[in-house]
Write a protein that holds these residues in place. Structure first.
Motif, PDB file in Angstrom:
ATOM      1  N   ASN A  43     -16.618  97.314 -10.463  1.00  0.00           N
ATOM      2  CA  ASN A  43     -17.944  96.398 -10.641  1.00  0.00           C
ATOM      3  C   ASN A  43     -19.035  97.299 -10.875  1.00  0.00           C
ATOM      4  O   ASN A  43     -19.105  98.627 -10.377  1.00  0.00           O
ATOM      5  N   THR A  44     -19.835  96.804 -11.578  1.00  0.00           N
ATOM      6  CA  THR A  44     -21.088  97.521 -11.981  1.00  0.00           C
ATOM      7  C   THR A  44     -22.110  97.856 -11.004  1.00  0.00           C
ATOM      8  O   THR A  44     -22.335  97.283 -10.034  1.00  0.00           O
ATOM      9  N   GLY A  45     -22.619  99.094 -10.808  1.00  0.00           N
ATOM     10  CA  GLY A  45     -23.371  99.451  -9.785  1.00  0.00           C
ATOM     11  C   GLY A  45     -22.530 100.225  -8.560  1.00  0.00           C
ATOM     12  O   GLY A  45     -23.330 100.573  -7.472  1.00  0.00           O
ATOM     13  N   ALA A  49     -23.671  98.684   0.796  1.00  0.00           N
ATOM     14  CA  ALA A  49     -23.512  97.892   2.279  1.00  0.00           C
ATOM     15  C   ALA A  49     -24.336  96.656   2.121  1.00  0.00           C
ATOM     16  O   ALA A  49     -25.493  96.775   1.627  1.00  0.00           O
ATOM     17  N   GLY A  50     -23.582  95.558   2.288  1.00  0.00           N
ATOM     18  CA  GLY A  50     -24.371  94.234   2.072  1.00  0.00           C
ATOM     19  C   GLY A  50     -24.611  93.864   0.842  1.00  0.00           C
ATOM     20  O   GLY A  50     -25.584  92.696   0.332  1.00  0.00           O
ATOM     21  N   GLY A  51     -24.166  94.669  -0.249  1.00  0.00           N
ATOM     22  CA  GLY A  51     -24.424  94.170  -1.689  1.00  0.00           C
ATOM     23  C   GLY A  51     -23.963  92.892  -2.129  1.00  0.00           C
ATOM     24  O   GLY A  51     -23.016  92.470  -1.678  1.00  0.00           O
ATOM     25  N   ALA A  52     -24.588  92.234  -3.143  1.00  0.00           N
ATOM     26  CA  ALA A  52     -24.369  90.943  -3.645  1.00  0.00           C
ATOM     27  C   ALA A  52     -23.247  91.210  -4.999  1.00  0.00           C
ATOM     28  O   ALA A  52     -22.966  90.183  -5.677  1.00  0.00           O
ATOM     29  N   ASN A  53     -22.959  92.415  -5.286  1.00  0.00           N
ATOM     30  CA  ASN A  53     -22.031  92.596  -6.428  1.00  0.00           C
ATOM     31  C   ASN A  53     -21.199  93.732  -5.950  1.00  0.00           C
ATOM     32  O   ASN A  53     -20.479  94.318  -6.938  1.00  0.00           O
ATOM     33  N   ASN A  54     -20.511  93.521  -4.972  1.00  0.00           N
ATOM     34  CA  ASN A  54     -19.626  94.230  -4.597  1.00  0.00           C
ATOM     35  C   ASN A  54     -18.100  93.817  -4.868  1.00  0.00           C
ATOM     36  O   ASN A  54     -17.889  92.761  -5.361  1.00  0.00           O
ATOM     37  N   ALA A  55     -17.245  95.043  -5.090  1.00  0.00           N
ATOM     38  CA  ALA A  55     -15.990  94.720  -5.715  1.00  0.00           C
ATOM     39  C   ALA A  55     -14.845  93.700  -4.771  1.00  0.00           C
ATOM     40  O   ALA A  55     -15.370  93.618  -3.659  1.00  0.00           O
ATOM     41  N   MET A  56     -14.020  93.052  -5.398  1.00  0.00           N
ATOM     42  CA  MET A  56     -13.213  92.203  -4.341  1.00  0.00           C
ATOM     43  C   MET A  56     -11.789  93.235  -4.130  1.00  0.00           C
ATOM     44  O   MET A  56     -11.137  93.895  -4.897  1.00  0.00           O
ATOM     45  N   LYS A  57     -11.532  93.197  -2.752  1.00  0.00           N
ATOM     46  CA  LYS A  57     -10.537  93.889  -2.301  1.00  0.00           C
ATOM     47  C   LYS A  57      -9.116  93.525  -2.692  1.00  0.00           C
ATOM     48  O   LYS A  57      -8.914  92.310  -2.647  1.00  0.00           O
ATOM     49  N   PRO A  58      -8.018  94.298  -2.673  1.00  0.00           N
ATOM     50  CA  PRO A  58      -7.051  93.830  -3.093  1.00  0.00           C
ATOM     51  C   PRO A  58      -6.073  92.721  -2.153  1.00  0.00           C
ATOM     52  O   PRO A  58      -6.480  93.237  -0.974  1.00  0.00           O
ATOM     53  N   HIS A  59      -5.487  91.963  -2.311  1.00  0.00           N
ATOM     54  CA  HIS A  59      -4.904  91.091  -1.240  1.00  0.00           C
ATOM     55  C   HIS A  59      -3.820  90.126  -1.892  1.00  0.00           C
ATOM     56  O   HIS A  59      -3.755  90.099  -3.330  1.00  0.00           O
ATOM     57  N   ASN A 407      -5.591  79.658 -12.108  1.00  0.00           N
ATOM     58  CA  ASN A 407      -5.280  80.537 -11.095  1.00  0.00           C
ATOM     59  C   ASN A 407      -6.106  81.715 -10.839  1.00  0.00           C
ATOM     60  O   ASN A 407      -5.748  82.808 -11.356  1.00  0.00           O
ATOM     61  N   SER A 408      -7.431  81.537 -10.835  1.00  0.00           N
ATOM     62  CA  SER A 408      -8.307  82.790 -10.880  1.00  0.00           C
ATOM     63  C   SER A 408      -8.226  83.723  -9.859  1.00  0.00           C
ATOM     64  O   SER A 408      -7.570  83.515  -8.771  1.00  0.00           O
ATOM     65  N   SER A 409      -8.801  84.753 -10.032  1.00  0.00           N
ATOM     66  CA  SER A 409      -9.002  85.968  -9.076  1.00  0.00           C
ATOM     67  C   SER A 409      -9.658  85.838  -7.888  1.00  0.00           C
ATOM     68  O   SER A 409      -9.629  86.153  -6.689  1.00  0.00           O
ATOM     69  N   GLY A 410     -10.912  84.818  -8.117  1.00  0.00           N
ATOM     70  CA  GLY A 410     -11.981  84.621  -7.217  1.00  0.00           C
ATOM     71  C   GLY A 410     -13.096  85.646  -7.109  1.00  0.00           C
ATOM     72  O   GLY A 410     -14.004  85.615  -6.532  1.00  0.00           O
ATOM     73  N   ASN A 411     -12.846  86.711  -7.883  1.00  0.00           N
ATOM     74  CA  ASN A 411     -14.036  87.737  -8.257  1.00  0.00           C
ATOM     75  C   ASN A 411     -15.494  87.120  -8.679  1.00  0.00           C
ATOM     76  O   ASN A 411     -15.590  86.132  -9.197  1.00  0.00           O
ATOM     77  N   THR A 412     -16.450  87.602  -7.803  1.00  0.00           N
ATOM     78  CA  THR A 412     -17.805  87.349  -8.288  1.00  0.00           C
ATOM     79  C   THR A 412     -18.690  88.345  -8.635  1.00  0.00           C
ATOM     80  O   THR A 412     -19.730  88.060  -8.720  1.00  0.00           O
ATOM     81  N   ALA A 413     -18.262  89.511  -8.842  1.00  0.00           N
ATOM     82  CA  ALA A 413     -18.781  90.736  -9.107  1.00  0.00           C
ATOM     83  C   ALA A 413     -18.960  90.909 -10.769  1.00  0.00           C
ATOM     84  O   ALA A 413     -17.972  91.008 -11.303  1.00  0.00           O
ATOM     85  N   VAL A 414     -20.039  91.092 -10.938  1.00  0.00           N
ATOM     86  CA  VAL A 414     -20.410  91.485 -12.514  1.00  0.00           C
ATOM     87  C   VAL A 414     -19.809  92.660 -12.845  1.00  0.00           C
ATOM     88  O   VAL A 414     -19.803  93.596 -12.328  1.00  0.00           O
ATOM     89  N   GLY A 415     -19.136  92.951 -13.938  1.00  0.00           N
ATOM     90  CA  GLY A 415     -18.345  94.035 -14.325  1.00  0.00           C
ATOM     91  C   GLY A 415     -17.110  94.179 -13.839  1.00  0.00           C
ATOM     92  O   GLY A 415     -16.508  95.478 -14.286  1.00  0.00           O
ATOM     93  N   ALA A 416     -16.874  93.653 -12.935  1.00  0.00           N
ATOM     94  CA  ALA A 416     -15.474  94.183 -12.134  1.00  0.00           C
ATOM     95  C   ALA A 416     -14.400  93.654 -13.074  1.00  0.00           C
ATOM     96  O   ALA A 416     -14.649  92.577 -13.870  1.00  0.00           O
ATOM     97  N   ASP A 417     -13.216  94.072 -12.942  1.00  0.00           N
ATOM     98  CA  ASP A 417     -11.960  93.778 -13.713  1.00  0.00           C
ATOM     99  C   ASP A 417     -10.814  93.207 -13.099  1.00  0.00           C
ATOM    100  O   ASP A 417      -9.968  93.894 -12.224  1.00  0.00           O
ATOM    101  N   PRO A 418     -10.691  91.745 -13.102  1.00  0.00           N
ATOM    102  CA  PRO A 418      -9.590  91.275 -12.465  1.00  0.00           C
ATOM    103  C   PRO A 418      -8.453  91.508 -13.016  1.00  0.00           C
ATOM    104  O   PRO A 418      -8.141  91.748 -14.062  1.00  0.00           O
TER     105      PRO A 418
END
Length: 429
Positions: A43-45, A49-59, A407-418
């Motif tokens: 993810n970009t940036g 802590a508490g960020g609005a653009n954090n990566a999505m953890k593996p699950h 069947n999306s990843s559910g990612n919400t972060a800009v620049g992150a790679d699903p």
């Protein structure tokens, strides 16, 4: 004995009305369940802590791999090659989250008839006419990429073609399962056929506010999709115009307001052009090519909030079939945005602060593209049952947020790679 008598009585009770109605009903559908593992990093940036653009953890997850459903079709023969029909199709499984967890939350539910459902007429000479809820535009080129429809919806090129990869809080899709649609599917004339449709996606009354850009506007969509098939060759085109989409919301990117902040009243218009072809050789190898050019434009009373986005995507889907085995893969690329925002070209429009990325360090004209890769395998246990495995990944540029379709990843972060892989089993009935 009593059980047999009861079963016979129930059968007779249902059979009598059916005979009087002289209609025929069929029941069919698909159940396609898979186990998958998903993540979205880069993810970009970075994470803060508490960020609005954090990566999505593996699950890991248990998922509906490709739109499980149950379908009821009732037909009545009207004579002369004509028939009336009713179809009611509903989603089942719904990503398997059908019950709350121990804390009393998490269930996903859906309504009856929430998939292709309509009433209409069929004729050998005039085709099919229907009115109701039905797919339009987005799925018209599924036949050029046959692997994803019987395995995992995430493995398809619509990851890049069905939207604009916008990281904004407002991000329209290009085509949908429209409510209130009137649709005509022609007969096949020497390999050529065409679909045309008109929809009022919402029933709500238009805004009544003189001077507001939304005043009196009704959302309407229409399109046309001609196609030609002969032997192993097919070529398809689909055009969509979805206009007067009224919104009134704050537009943000990664938690930072855009266009001055505050609620922005706007009218959007989405235009989609999609052209594709596929050829299947006698040796089981199939190759396709699909090109999509779409545009999203908005009008607003808010100074600087008018924008237009044009982006192009191309895709190369490949398949190989032998016996019960199907191997498939797709590569696709989405280009950077063209157009402008508030009169400034996207190449001159820069980002707000995103995590650790400083404001003004990136431009939308050079960081809104993406690449998509997928590989899959299916083995047919019978004509109606197959097992499958897929892998798919999107490489988003710094200001893009493309994700898998359905069947999306559910990612919400800009620049992150699903990224995901999955194993599943599918049965049709």
């Amino acid at each position: 004995m009593h059980r047999r008598m009861m079963a016979a009585a129930i059968a007779a009770a249902f059979a009598a009305p059916a005979a009087l109605a002289q209609s025929a009903m069929t029941i069919g559908g698909t159940v396609n369940i898979m186990y998958d593992y998903v993540k979205a990093d880069g993810n970009t940036g970075g994470d803060v802590a508490g960020g609005a653009n954090n990566a999505m953890k593996p699950h890991d997850r248990v998922r509906d791999g490709a739109l499980s459903n149950i379908r009821f079709i009732v037909t009545e023969d009207l004579g002369g090659g004509n028939a009336a029909f009713v179809q009611v199709e509903s989603a089942v499984i719904l990503q398997s989250d059908t019950r709350n967890n121990a804390a009393g939350s998490g269930a996903v539910t859906g309504g009856w008839g929430n998939r292709n459902s309509a009433i209409g007429m069929r004729s050998k000479s005039a085709g099919r006419f229907l009115i109701g809820v039905w797919d339009f535009h987005y799925n018209e080129l599924y036949a050029t990429e046959p692997g994803q429809s019987i395995t995992n919806a995430a493995a398809g090129m619509l990851a890049l073609m069905n939207n604009f990869g916008s990281g904004f809080s407002l991000s329209p899709v290009i085509g949908a399962r429209y409510s209130n649609i009137v649709r005509w599917d022609s007969p096949v004339w020497g390999g050529f056929s065409v679909t045309a449709g008109y929809a009022r996606p919402t029933d709500s009354a238009p805004v009544n506010s003189p001077g507001d850009v939304r005043d009196g506007k009704n959302n309407r969509a229409w399109g046309i999709a001609p196609r030609f098939e002969s032997g192993g060759f097919q070529v398809r085109y689909s055009y969509l115009e979805d206009k007067d989409i009224a919104t009134n919301a704050t537009i943000s990117l990664a938690g930072s307001p855009m266009f001055g902040g505050g609620a922005i009243a706007a009218i959007s218009k989405v235009i989609g052009n999609r052209l594709g072809a596929r050829y299947k050789f006698g040796n089981g190898f199939g190759v396709g090519f699909v090109w999509d050019s779409s545009k999203w434009s908005t009008a607003s009373n808010t100074a600087g909030a008018q924008m237009d986005i044009k982006r192009d995507v191309w895709s190369l889907p490949l398949t190989f079939e032998t016996g019960n085995h199907l191997l498939f893969g797709t590569y696709a690329e989405a280009g950077d945005w063209k157009g402008s925002a508030g009169g400034t070209s996207w190449s001159g429009t820069t980002n707000p602060a995103i995590g650790g990325a400083a404001a003004g360090s990136l431009t939308f004209g050079s960081e809104t593209g993406a690449k998509f890769y997928s590989l899959g395998y299916s083995y047919s246990l019978s004509k109606r049952t197959n097992v499958h495995a897929t892998y798919q990944r999107i490489r988003n540029e710094a200001l893009a947020r493309y994700d898998f379709k359905d069947n999306s990843s559910g990612n919400t972060a800009v620049g992150a790679d699903p990224e995901s892989w999955g194993l599943g089993i599918r049965h049709t009935f």
